[in-house]
Design a protein around this motif. Structure first.
Motif, PDB file in Angstrom:
ATOM      1  N   LEU A   1       4.879   5.260  -3.401  1.00  0.00           N
ATOM      2  CA  LEU A   1       4.330   5.135  -2.058  1.00  0.00           C
ATOM      3  C   LEU A   1       3.054   4.280  -2.045  1.00  0.00           C
ATOM      4  O   LEU A   1       2.853   3.463  -1.139  1.00  0.00           O
ATOM      5  CB  LEU A   1       4.056   6.527  -1.484  1.00  0.00           C
ATOM      6  CG  LEU A   1       3.767   6.620   0.007  1.00  0.00           C
ATOM      7  CD1 LEU A   1       4.893   6.006   0.824  1.00  0.00           C
ATOM      8  CD2 LEU A   1       3.547   8.075   0.400  1.00  0.00           C
ATOM      9  N   GLY A   2       2.212   4.453  -3.038  1.00  0.00           N
ATOM     10  CA  GLY A   2       0.991   3.644  -3.117  1.00  0.00           C
ATOM     11  C   GLY A   2       1.304   2.163  -3.239  1.00  0.00           C
ATOM     12  O   GLY A   2       0.697   1.322  -2.565  1.00  0.00           O
ATOM     13  N   LYS A   3       2.276   1.835  -4.089  1.00  0.00           N
ATOM     14  CA  LYS A   3       2.677   0.433  -4.241  1.00  0.00           C
ATOM     15  C   LYS A   3       3.336  -0.093  -2.977  1.00  0.00           C
ATOM     16  O   LYS A   3       3.172  -1.262  -2.620  1.00  0.00           O
ATOM     17  CB  LYS A   3       3.598   0.269  -5.448  1.00  0.00           C
ATOM     18  CG  LYS A   3       2.862   0.387  -6.766  1.00  0.00           C
ATOM     19  CD  LYS A   3       3.788   0.212  -7.951  1.00  0.00           C
ATOM     20  CE  LYS A   3       3.006   0.299  -9.256  1.00  0.00           C
ATOM     21  NZ  LYS A   3       3.878   0.152 -10.432  1.00  0.00           N
ATOM     22  N   PHE A   4       4.089   0.756  -2.290  1.00  0.00           N
ATOM     23  CA  PHE A   4       4.698   0.359  -1.021  1.00  0.00           C
ATOM     24  C   PHE A   4       3.612  -0.043  -0.013  1.00  0.00           C
ATOM     25  O   PHE A   4       3.666  -1.124   0.584  1.00  0.00           O
ATOM     26  CB  PHE A   4       5.549   1.517  -0.479  1.00  0.00           C
ATOM     27  CG  PHE A   4       6.063   1.303   0.917  1.00  0.00           C
ATOM     28  CD1 PHE A   4       7.134   0.455   1.149  1.00  0.00           C
ATOM     29  CD2 PHE A   4       5.483   1.965   1.984  1.00  0.00           C
ATOM     30  CE1 PHE A   4       7.614   0.259   2.447  1.00  0.00           C
ATOM     31  CE2 PHE A   4       5.950   1.775   3.277  1.00  0.00           C
ATOM     32  CZ  PHE A   4       7.019   0.921   3.509  1.00  0.00           C
TER      33      PHE A   4
ATOM     34  N   GLY B   1      -4.091   1.960  -4.212  1.00  0.00           N
ATOM     35  CA  GLY B   1      -2.840   2.621  -3.846  1.00  0.00           C
ATOM     36  C   GLY B   1      -3.037   4.119  -3.684  1.00  0.00           C
ATOM     37  O   GLY B   1      -2.495   4.740  -2.765  1.00  0.00           O
ATOM     38  N   ARG B   2      -3.816   4.703  -4.565  1.00  0.00           N
ATOM     39  CA  ARG B   2      -4.109   6.147  -4.481  1.00  0.00           C
ATOM     40  C   ARG B   2      -4.941   6.436  -3.229  1.00  0.00           C
ATOM     41  O   ARG B   2      -4.739   7.433  -2.545  1.00  0.00           O
ATOM     42  CB  ARG B   2      -4.860   6.601  -5.731  1.00  0.00           C
ATOM     43  CG  ARG B   2      -5.093   8.094  -5.807  1.00  0.00           C
ATOM     44  CD  ARG B   2      -5.848   8.494  -7.081  1.00  0.00           C
ATOM     45  NE  ARG B   2      -5.248   7.982  -8.299  1.00  0.00           N
ATOM     46  CZ  ARG B   2      -4.199   8.524  -8.928  1.00  0.00           C
ATOM     47  NH1 ARG B   2      -3.629   9.600  -8.430  1.00  0.00           N
ATOM     48  NH2 ARG B   2      -3.727   7.983 -10.033  1.00  0.00           N
ATOM     49  N   GLY B   3      -5.858   5.550  -2.910  1.00  0.00           N
ATOM     50  CA  GLY B   3      -6.760   5.771  -1.777  1.00  0.00           C
ATOM     51  C   GLY B   3      -6.120   5.576  -0.416  1.00  0.00           C
ATOM     52  O   GLY B   3      -6.522   6.213   0.560  1.00  0.00           O
ATOM     53  N   ILE B   4      -5.122   4.716  -0.332  1.00  0.00           N
ATOM     54  CA  ILE B   4      -4.518   4.434   0.971  1.00  0.00           C
ATOM     55  C   ILE B   4      -3.517   5.511   1.395  1.00  0.00           C
ATOM     56  O   ILE B   4      -3.287   5.722   2.581  1.00  0.00           O
ATOM     57  CB  ILE B   4      -3.869   3.025   0.980  1.00  0.00           C
ATOM     58  CG1 ILE B   4      -3.678   2.538   2.423  1.00  0.00           C
ATOM     59  CG2 ILE B   4      -2.566   3.007   0.211  1.00  0.00           C
ATOM     60  CD1 ILE B   4      -3.275   1.083   2.530  1.00  0.00           C
TER      61      ILE B   4
ATOM     62  N   MET C   1       0.120  -4.102   2.671  1.00  0.00           N
ATOM     63  CA  MET C   1      -1.245  -4.565   2.929  1.00  0.00           C
ATOM     64  C   MET C   1      -1.428  -6.005   2.469  1.00  0.00           C
ATOM     65  O   MET C   1      -1.988  -6.833   3.197  1.00  0.00           O
ATOM     66  CB  MET C   1      -2.248  -3.654   2.214  1.00  0.00           C
ATOM     67  CG  MET C   1      -3.681  -4.110   2.348  1.00  0.00           C
ATOM     68  SD  MET C   1      -4.329  -3.889   3.986  1.00  0.00           S
ATOM     69  CE  MET C   1      -4.994  -2.271   3.829  1.00  0.00           C
ATOM     70  N   SER C   2      -0.941  -6.337   1.278  1.00  0.00           N
ATOM     71  CA  SER C   2      -1.077  -7.704   0.762  1.00  0.00           C
ATOM     72  C   SER C   2      -0.379  -8.708   1.667  1.00  0.00           C
ATOM     73  O   SER C   2      -0.916  -9.772   1.969  1.00  0.00           O
ATOM     74  CB  SER C   2      -0.511  -7.807  -0.654  1.00  0.00           C
ATOM     75  OG  SER C   2      -1.231  -6.998  -1.531  1.00  0.00           O
TER      76      SER C   2
ATOM     77  N   ILE D   1      -6.403  -0.753  10.450  1.00  0.00           N
ATOM     78  CA  ILE D   1      -6.549  -1.765   9.394  1.00  0.00           C
ATOM     79  C   ILE D   1      -6.570  -3.158   9.998  1.00  0.00           C
ATOM     80  O   ILE D   1      -7.421  -3.993   9.656  1.00  0.00           O
ATOM     81  CB  ILE D   1      -5.420  -1.616   8.350  1.00  0.00           C
ATOM     82  CG1 ILE D   1      -5.606  -0.319   7.562  1.00  0.00           C
ATOM     83  CG2 ILE D   1      -5.385  -2.822   7.411  1.00  0.00           C
ATOM     84  CD1 ILE D   1      -4.410   0.091   6.716  1.00  0.00           C
ATOM     85  N   ILE D   2      -5.655  -3.426  10.914  1.00  0.00           N
ATOM     86  CA  ILE D   2      -5.598  -4.738  11.556  1.00  0.00           C
ATOM     87  C   ILE D   2      -6.879  -5.022  12.335  1.00  0.00           C
ATOM     88  O   ILE D   2      -7.368  -6.155  12.353  1.00  0.00           O
ATOM     89  CB  ILE D   2      -4.339  -4.845  12.442  1.00  0.00           C
ATOM     90  CG1 ILE D   2      -3.096  -4.924  11.551  1.00  0.00           C
ATOM     91  CG2 ILE D   2      -4.417  -6.046  13.383  1.00  0.00           C
ATOM     92  CD1 ILE D   2      -1.769  -4.749  12.277  1.00  0.00           C
TER      93      ILE D   2
END
Length: 196
Positions: A152-155, A129-132, A160-161, A90-91
Motif C-alpha cells: 500500500l505504501g508503494k502504491f 510510504g509508511r507516513g502516507i 504521488m510521484s 495534497i494537490i
C-alpha cells in the motif's frame, strides 16, 4: 538555533529559490549566516545537507496534513471519500507558490549526478510510504507493518510521484482529486465485475 538548524533552514530556503543543481555551499552559508566548515562538520557534505533539507520540506507538508485537521472528521479511514479528501489536500500544496514538490522531479532527472542526494532520498522514500498510509487509512505511522509499506505504501508513493510529475509539467491538465477518485471508482467497479 545552532549552526546545524541554521544550515538546515538556510538550505531549505535555497532549495525553494534555486533547486538542487543551482544551490552552492556559499549560497547556503550566506542564507544561514554560518560558515563553510559548518556544512562538513554537521552534515558531511553540501549534498547531504540538501537531501536532509528536502526531506524536511516534505515532512513539513505531511505535518500540516496531520496537525492541521485537513481531513474531515466524518470521512471513514480507507473510504473513497477519504481518498478524495487526502488527494485534494495534497494537490492543494502543489498549487501553492513555492511548493517544494517540483524538487522531486529535479532529483529524478539528475539521477546519478547527485548520488549522495539520491541515496539519502531512496532511504527516505520507504519511510514516506509508511507516513502516507495513515493519511488515507487512519491509524498511527508507527503501527504500519513493513508488509503494508511494501504494498500500500508503494502504491500511494507511486501515485504521488506520477501526480508530482504531472503537476510539474502540466499544471493546467494535471488530475484533480475528483478525477483521481473517479478513476479509482472505475478500477474498483471493473474488479468487482471480474470477480463476480
Amino acid at each position: 538555533m545552532g549552526h546545524r538548524e541554521d544550515l538546515l533552514e538556510g538550505a531549505k530556503r535555497c532549495l525553494l529559490a534555486n533547486g538542487f543543481a543551482r544551490t552552492t555551499a556559499r549560497d547556503i552559508v550566506k542564507e544561514s549566516g554560518t560558515n563553510l566548515a559548518s556544512i562538513g562538520y554537521h552534515y558531511g557534505s553540501k549534498d547531504a545537507l540538501l537531501a536532509q533539507a528536502y526531506v524536511s520540506l516534505v515532512e513539513d507538508l505531511g505535518d500540516a496534513f496531520e496537525d492541521g485537521g485537513k481531513i474531515e472528521s466524518g470521512s471513514e479511514p480507507g473510504s473513497i471519500e477519504r481518498f478524495r479528501e487526502a488527494w485534494s489536500n495534497i494537490i492543494a500544496t502543489m498549487r501553492e507558490p513555492g511548493s517544494p514538490w517540483h524538487l522531486s522531479m529535479e532529483v529524478v532527472t539528475m539521477g546519478d549526478r547527485m548520488p549522495e542526494v539520491r541515496e539519502h532520498l531512496v532511504r527516505a522514500q520507504r519511510e514516506a510510504g509508511r507516513g502516507i498510509i495513515p493519511l488515507f487509512m487512519g491509524g498511527a505511522e508507527e503501527d504500519v507493518r513493513d508488509e503494508t509499506v511494501d504494498t500500500l505504501g508503494k502504491f500511494y508513493t507511486t501515485l504521488m510521484s506520477g501526480l508530482i510529475a504531472q503537476w510539474t509539467f502540466d499544471p493546467e491538465g494535471a488530475p484533480t482529486a475528483d478525477e483521481l477518485t473517479e478513476g479509482l471508482r472505475q478500477v474498483i467497479a471493473q474488479a468487482v465485475r471480474e470477480s463476480s
